[in-house]
Scaffold this motif. Structure first.
Motif, short mmCIF file in Angstrom:
data_model
loop_
_atom_site.label_atom_id
_atom_site.label_comp_id
_atom_site.label_asym_id
_atom_site.label_seq_id
_atom_site.Cartn_x
_atom_site.Cartn_y
_atom_site.Cartn_z
N LEU A 1 -3.18 3.33 5.15
CA LEU A 1 -3.90 2.07 5.38
C LEU A 1 -3.48 1.52 6.74
O LEU A 1 -2.29 1.44 7.04
N ALA B 1 -7.95 -3.99 0.76
CA ALA B 1 -7.12 -2.79 0.62
C ALA B 1 -7.49 -2.04 -0.66
O ALA B 1 -7.58 -0.81 -0.68
N GLN B 2 -7.76 -2.82 -1.73
CA GLN B 2 -8.13 -2.18 -3.00
C GLN B 2 -9.47 -1.47 -2.87
O GLN B 2 -9.66 -0.38 -3.41
N LYS C 1 -5.91 -8.21 0.18
CA LYS C 1 -5.60 -7.26 -0.91
C LYS C 1 -6.87 -6.66 -1.49
O LYS C 1 -6.92 -5.47 -1.78
N SER D 1 1.06 3.80 1.24
CA SER D 1 0.48 5.14 1.30
C SER D 1 0.60 5.71 2.71
O SER D 1 0.55 6.92 2.91
N ASN E 1 -6.43 1.82 -0.65
CA ASN E 1 -5.28 1.87 0.26
C ASN E 1 -5.35 3.01 1.27
O ASN E 1 -4.34 3.54 1.71
N CYS E 2 -6.55 3.37 1.64
CA CYS E 2 -6.71 4.47 2.58
C CYS E 2 -7.92 4.18 3.47
O CYS E 2 -9.06 4.29 3.02
N ALA F 1 0.85 -1.20 0.00
CA ALA F 1 0.00 0.00 0.00
C ALA F 1 0.88 1.25 0.00
O ALA F 1 0.61 2.22 -0.70
#
Ligand SMILES: Nc1ncnc2c1ncn2[C@@H]1O[C@H](COP(=O)(O)OP(=O)(O)O)[C@@H](O)[C@H]1O
Ligand SMILES: [Mg+2]
Length: 357
Positions: free
Chosen positions: A225, A257-258, A254, A222, A262-263, A220
């Motif tokens: 996450l 997360a998608q 995943k 970022s 990713n936030c 991620a």
């Protein structure tokens, strides 16, 4: 003709049945105090029989229907009475839908039987899911095999052609053929799954989850996450193919997360559950892992088919992630279920720990 097993006395059989029945049974006295709970009732209410005994039933569970009326009716008529799809609210905030039967036992004692309706639906759904997944997986495997062989021939021929081409500029075309053949090949390999016998080893679920968590967080990158853990330390290790289990977990985490771009936050929750039926097999001990995200949820038109191969809601998706994860968990004797609404999607993995029910 009567068949009787000489080895187990009837009394012992009766005790076994009482101990293992999935129907929650309790006996209440005329003042509605609990006198007896069977193990299924202990599990349903999340309270031990010892603790519950002597307490009023309403102190343990809040029943949406007017149970007093039902009890009055049974006391007056001395006939059993059943009410369907009754809502129960437990003190811990959880809920269940049950069919509730009240059966007079004499001396104003009443046997209350609670059969979970949700459980019913869950088993039916699961059977459909297991069946559907197996059928489509078999079909796709067959198809993938059929495509793989000629694909190898095509690629080989393109390579030969490339070496014979008089004009190097024409190589551009053979490179397209070879590149696309390779892409198809790797897609087919994913569809066919691992090409080796399972390697079973004692596996600690939390260790796998930590691996998956680190991988997904790193990908991620970022920093927005977060993956929270709520692990039940009493979960024992169990034999599993570690690499395959990691793949299954990765596919689901995943996706979560998608869905969050990713936030946002993902939660990993593990628990031990007793007496759980998966497919048509009942297990004494099952480990439940919930992977929850607060993303937009799975769109209505995909919700019933996401475990089928090639079903995807993403333009760059293959639609293989969940189908592969489901196959891996099924090989382990378990199942993956999913509940989703906007703002909350939960994938639940149920993995048997002790099969003998
Ligand atoms: N946690 C989730 N939240 C929202 N949608 C999801 C989630 N997990 C899966 N999906 C939906 O299910 C589809 C299928 O997932 P998957 O089988 O992993 O294939 P892929 O990720 O390649 O699309 C996804 O494309 C997405 O639309
Ligand atoms: Mg995916």
């Amino acid at each position: 003709m009567k068949h009787q097993s000489p080895s187990i006395p009837q009394e012992q059989l009766r005790d076994l049945v009482l101990e293992h029945t999935a129907v929650a049974q309790l006996v209440i006295d005329p003042s509605q105090r609990l006198q007896y709970l069977n193990p299924a009732a202990e599990i349903l209410f999340g309270i031990s029989a010892n603790k519950a005994q002597g307490h009023k039933m309403v102190a343990v569970v809040d029943i949406s229907c007017d149970i007093d009326k039902g009890i009055e009716r049974v006391e007056e008529s001395d006939f059993p009475y059943t009410e369907r799809e009754v809502e129960l609210h437990f003190i811990n905030g959880e809920q269940a839908i049950v069919d509730c039967s009240l059966i007079p036992l004499g001396e104003q004692r009443i046997l209350v039987e609670l059969q979970q309706v949700g459980q019913h639906l869950r088993i039916q759904n699961e059977e459909r899911l297991l069946h559907q997944n197996r059928a489509s997986a078999d079909l796709l495997r067959g198809l993938a095999h059929e495509i793989k062989n000629p694909l190898g021939g095509l690629r080989g021929a393109a390579q030969l052609l490339e070496s014979e081409l008089p004009d190097p500029a024409l190589k551009e075309y053979t490179e397209v053929i070879i590149g696309e053949a390779d892409r198809l090949q790797s897609l087919l390999d994913q569809m066919l799954g691992p090409n080796r016998p399972p390697q079973m080893a004692e596996t600690n679920l939390h260790e796998l989850l930590e691996r998956v968590r680190t991988l997904v967080l790193a990908e991620a990158s970022s920093g927005k996450l977060t993956i929270q853990r709520d692990y039940d330390p009493s979960i024992p290790s169990f034999p599993a193919d570690r690499d395959l289990m990691i793949q299954a977990l990765l596919n689901i985490v995943k996706n979560a997360a998608q869905s969050l771009n990713n936030c946002g936050e993902i939660q990993l929750r593990t628990r031990v559950k007793r007496q759980v039926t998966i497919g048509n097999q009942r297990h004494r001990l099952v480990c439940s892992l919930e992977i929850e995200d607060s993303g937009p949820g799975i769109s209505e038109e995909l919700r019933n088919t996401i475990f089928l191969p090639m079903v995807t809601g993403r333009s760059e998706g293959t639609g293989l992630g969940l189908s592969i994860a489901q196959s891996i968990v099924q090989r382990q004797g378990g199942v993956i279920e999913c509940e989703s609404k906007p703002g909350q999607t939960i994938f639940t993995l149920l993995i048997p720990l002790e099969s003998r029910a």
